[in-house]
Design a protein around this motif. Structure first.
Motif, mmCIF file in Angstrom:
data_model
loop_
_atom_site.group_PDB
_atom_site.id
_atom_site.type_symbol
_atom_site.label_atom_id
_atom_site.label_comp_id
_atom_site.label_asym_id
_atom_site.label_seq_id
_atom_site.Cartn_x
_atom_site.Cartn_y
_atom_site.Cartn_z
ATOM 1 N N HIS A 1 0.839 -1.209 0.000
ATOM 2 C CA HIS A 1 0.000 0.000 0.000
ATOM 3 C C HIS A 1 0.874 1.260 0.000
ATOM 4 O O HIS A 1 0.651 2.169 0.781
ATOM 5 N N GLN B 1 -1.811 5.794 -2.451
ATOM 6 C CA GLN B 1 -3.261 5.947 -2.256
ATOM 7 C C GLN B 1 -3.845 6.576 -3.520
ATOM 8 O O GLN B 1 -4.392 5.892 -4.365
ATOM 9 N N THR C 1 0.232 9.104 1.758
ATOM 10 C CA THR C 1 0.576 7.876 2.476
ATOM 11 C C THR C 1 1.299 8.090 3.792
ATOM 12 O O THR C 1 1.380 7.167 4.593
ATOM 13 N N ASN D 1 4.648 3.420 4.203
ATOM 14 C CA ASN D 1 4.486 2.251 3.340
ATOM 15 C C ASN D 1 5.321 2.335 2.069
ATOM 16 O O ASN D 1 5.659 1.315 1.470
#
Ligand code: FAD
Ligand code: FES
Ligand code: FES
Lengths: 162, 265
Positions: A96, A99, A138, A142
């Motif tokens: 992830h 985003q 983010t 990540n």
């Protein structure tokens, strides 16, 4: 106006550029490769990072005519030959590391140069290297994990090949 | 940006000739100039791209000097074994400029010619007493920097190299302004072969880079943090902006100098 030619992701492209045409505008406007983004246009954010002759640069801060004859690599050329995500892209997905994804092309192009010069970067080295890449979504955590994971996968693959 | 032509000369003579054109301006790595052009703060007729001139690139040691070509990028300096063995403080300085992409394009010639009050290189040029070499002459550091964004370069004059005397020891202590990545207040401290200590300060001065005579005198006779404590740094000569008051900058000058002393002790 001048006609310029560059090799982009292994393919030769020609087009017209003024003296003031930025590399990013040539790549997006003239060549239609819109994976490279413009976040700030003031050399701060790194969304526009591409490689010129193997080195990462902010394509909003380089003139197109200055890249006449150069080898350019953009996010469109990063995937594996069969069209699947490459190791670094897959690690961003897995962890992830994105985003909205706006900063991601620049992040991937910047991080890929890091892994070329430093195959096993520490967390601090990754954070230091990505200083010029700003992400508004983010919180970076990540992204750092993704880069670490890609480095580990690549080291594993290199070891298996030996 | 206003329209202009981009010239890409292959050698210094070609660049010097094209810079004679009315309204011509040199382009180094463009990491400062391109943002300036975007804001329409400058309107050149021709930009003369120096990046194709091989004679302006590279690093070499000549006796007691380290010579860095004016077109050498910060990234090349940061990665150079010659710099790391001759003046490792310059390796540290170059590797902390901006970010990797700025370092891949920005050059030492562009940095000193621009004389941004928050730029890193001017502090090393001043502290080491370096010489700026141009297509015409050699200019001593003290004479080269003339206040904010101003140098003694003439119209069309090109910085071809910077020649640094190699010190006994040196260190660069950067206090970064995290949004811009430039120096808020940074100190380049050098111990020279003749026993003197020299202190170059960037980011702080209202007139740009400076050496601090009080700190230099104190550290030359007693190389210790206590010696720094005894010196007064005048806030009246510091710059003021939304990031830091003059008093804070004056305070940082001493803090960064003490860190420099600790790094070399
Ligand atoms: C995000 C970001 C962060 C940065 N952080 C830092 C930092 O931490 N520390 C720091 O010191 N700098 C920093 N910089 C500035 C960077 O180092 C620039 O590269 C440098 O100041 C200018 O060098 P350049 O080669 O890009 O010059 P250019 O932008 O091309 O030119 C700057 C000026 O110098 C002139 N010029 C260029 N080369 C020559 C030459 N050889 N002879 C005569 N004149 C010349 C040009 O005409 C122009 O007026 C940062 C920049 C950015 C965008
Ligand atoms: S668009 Fe180039 S750095 Fe932001
Ligand atoms: S994922 Fe949205 S800016 Fe980075």
């Amino acid at each position: 106006m001048a006609k310029i030619t560059m090799t982009v992701n292994g393919k030769e492209h020609s087009g017209e550029a003024e003296g003031r045409t930025l590399l990013v505008d040539f790549i997006r406007g003239e060549l239609g490769l819109t994976g490279t983004h413009v976040g700030c246009d003031t050399s701060q954010c790194g969304a526009c990072v591409v490689h010129v002759n193997g080195e990462s640069v902010k394509s909003c801060s380089v003139f197109a005519q200055a890249c006449d004859g150069a080898q350019i690599a953009t996010i469109e050329g990063v995937q594996n030959n069969d069209g699947t995500l490459n190791v670094l892209q897959a690690a961003f997905q897995e962890h992830h590391g994105l985003q909205c994804g706006f900063c991601t092309p620049g992040m991937v192009m910047s991080a890929s140069e890091l892994l070329k010069v430093n195959a096993a970067p520490s967390e601090a080295e990754i954070r230091e290297w990505l200083k010029g890449n700003i992400c508004r979504c983010t919180g970076y955590h990540n992204i750092v994990k993704a880069v670490q994971s890609a480095a580990a996968t690549m080291a594993g693959a290199a070891q298996a090949a030996e | 940006m206003y329209a202009f032509d981009l010239a890409r000369p292959a050698d210094l003579a070609g660049a010097v000739a094209t810079l004679q054109t009315e309204g011509a301006q040199a382009l180094g790595g463009g990491q400062t100039l391109i943002p300036v052009l975007k804001q329409r703060l400058s309107q050149p007729s021709v930009l003369v791209d120096l990046s194709g001139i091989d004679s302006m690139k590279g690093i070499r040691r000549a006796g007691e000097f380290l010579i860095i070509g004016g077109g050498t990028t910060h990234g090349t300096v940061a990665g150079s074994a010659e710099v790391a063995s001759s003046i490792p403080a310059i390796t540290a300085l170059a590797s902390k400029i901006g970010d990797p992409q700025v370092r891949n394009r920005g050059t030492i010639g562009g940095s000193v010619a621009n004389n941004d009050p928050a730029a890193c290189y001017p502090s090393a040029v001043m502290a080491l007493g370096a010489t700026v070499e141009t297509n015409k002459r050699e200019i001593a550091a003290e004479e080269f920097f003339q206040g904010l964004y101003t140098t003694s370069l003439e119209e069309g004059e090109i910085v071809t190299a910077v020649k640094f005397p190699i010190p006994v020891a040196a260190t660069y202590q950067k206090f970064e302004q995290p949004a811009s990545r430039f120096s808020l207040t940074s100190v380049f401290l050098a111990k020279m072969g003749d026993g003197s200590v020299r202190v170059g300060v960037t980011g702080a001065g209202a007139d740009g880079v400076f050496r601090h005579a009080g700190l230099e005198a104190a550290l030359s006779s007693d190389f210790s943090a206590a010696a720094v404590d005894g010196v007064s740094v005048d806030a009246a000569m510091m710059s003021n902006d939304l990031h830091a008051t003059p008093e804070y900058r004056a305070h940082l000058v001493k803090v960064m100098t003490k860190r420099a002393v600790a790094a070399l002790s």
